[in-house]
Scaffold this motif. Sequence first.
Motif, PDB file in Angstrom:
ATOM      1  N   MET A 183       0.781  -1.342   0.012  1.00  0.00           N
ATOM      2  CA  MET A 183       0.290  -0.249  -0.431  1.00  0.00           C
ATOM      3  C   MET A 183       0.932   1.269  -0.002  1.00  0.00           C
ATOM      4  SD  MET A 183      -3.068  -1.080   2.646  1.00  0.00           S
ATOM      5  CE  MET A 183      -3.940   0.886   2.897  1.00  0.00           C
ATOM      6  N   ALA A 184       1.728   1.334   1.150  1.00  0.00           N
ATOM      7  CA  ALA A 184       2.795   2.561   0.852  1.00  0.00           C
ATOM      8  C   ALA A 184       3.618   2.896  -0.792  1.00  0.00           C
ATOM      9  CB  ALA A 184       3.944   1.938   2.110  1.00  0.00           C
ATOM     10  N   ALA A 185       4.143   1.669  -0.755  1.00  0.00           N
ATOM     11  CA  ALA A 185       4.912   1.369  -2.292  1.00  0.00           C
ATOM     12  C   ALA A 185       4.034   2.734  -3.344  1.00  0.00           C
ATOM     13  CB  ALA A 185       5.348  -0.004  -2.948  1.00  0.00           C
ATOM     14  N   LYS A 186       2.400   1.678  -3.492  1.00  0.00           N
ATOM     15  CA  LYS A 186       1.893   2.744  -4.706  1.00  0.00           C
ATOM     16  C   LYS A 186       1.262   3.655  -4.295  1.00  0.00           C
ATOM     17  CE  LYS A 186      -2.001  -0.141  -3.727  1.00  0.00           C
ATOM     18  NZ  LYS A 186      -2.622  -0.875  -4.447  1.00  0.00           N
ATOM     19  N   ARG A 187       1.236   4.366  -2.921  1.00  0.00           N
ATOM     20  CA  ARG A 187       1.618   5.481  -2.816  1.00  0.00           C
ATOM     21  C   ARG A 187       2.529   6.715  -2.092  1.00  0.00           C
ATOM     22  NH1 ARG A 187      -3.945   6.848   0.262  1.00  0.00           N
ATOM     23  NH2 ARG A 187      -3.028   8.997  -0.814  1.00  0.00           N
ATOM     24  N   SER A 206      10.374   0.692   4.415  1.00  0.00           N
ATOM     25  CA  SER A 206      10.750   0.686   5.697  1.00  0.00           C
ATOM     26  C   SER A 206       8.781   1.217   6.042  1.00  0.00           C
ATOM     27  CB  SER A 206      10.412   2.535   4.752  1.00  0.00           C
ATOM     28  OG  SER A 206      12.245   3.208   4.314  1.00  0.00           O
ATOM     29  N   ILE A 207       8.383   0.730   5.180  1.00  0.00           N
ATOM     30  CA  ILE A 207       6.823   1.394   6.105  1.00  0.00           C
ATOM     31  C   ILE A 207       6.051  -0.252   6.664  1.00  0.00           C
ATOM     32  CG2 ILE A 207       4.241   1.576   5.813  1.00  0.00           C
ATOM     33  CD1 ILE A 207       5.592   3.689   5.823  1.00  0.00           C
ATOM     34  N   ALA A 208       6.838  -1.334   5.793  1.00  0.00           N
ATOM     35  CA  ALA A 208       6.869  -2.905   6.710  1.00  0.00           C
ATOM     36  C   ALA A 208       7.186  -3.072   7.904  1.00  0.00           C
ATOM     37  CB  ALA A 208       7.008  -3.463   5.059  1.00  0.00           C
ATOM     38  N   ALA A 209       8.896  -2.157   8.075  1.00  0.00           N
ATOM     39  CA  ALA A 209       9.210  -2.142   8.855  1.00  0.00           C
ATOM     40  C   ALA A 209       9.042  -1.635   9.616  1.00  0.00           C
ATOM     41  CB  ALA A 209      10.943  -1.728   8.263  1.00  0.00           C
TER      42      ALA A 209
END
Length: 160
Positions: free
Chosen positions: A66-70, A121-124
């Motif tokens: 989700m973060a990568a897409k945003r 990063s957001i996964a971490a």
Amino acid sequence: MSEFTHIDASGNPSMVDVSEKSITRRLAKARSVVVLDEAILEKLQNDEIHTKKGPVFQTAIIAGVMAAKRTGDLIPLCHPLGLENCQLTIMLNEKKEVVIECTASLTGKTGVEMEALTGASIAALTVYDMCKAFSHNIVIKETRLIEKTGGKRDFKLDTE
């Protein structure tokens, strides 16, 4: 020496003009490493940590995609990109560190390094958020680009 790409001739922030760039297949892989406290690692069962919020690694994978897409919404001068693929993997290495890898790709005029880095990063951060009830002794040790292909120059991290 290269010039900063996101600053115009007057020294002002500027989005990079990609209108003259060639369309190529672009891929980037980034890695984040999270060190968990032993109290958290004791909760590991079948390669997953379960909390009241749900399965940690599975939730982190979804958050990373989700973060990568945003990314274009999060980082001011990034181009908004329509990713064609984004995959995250999470595993424990020999030191029992959580290794998150995010691979992003598309066919376009600009690279996907920032998308891969944002996803990892957001996964971490999601792993941290979901595990902090067990212990705050959690370190997001590193986030780095592992490789990129398809742009002006390719990059591959030397073996560590």
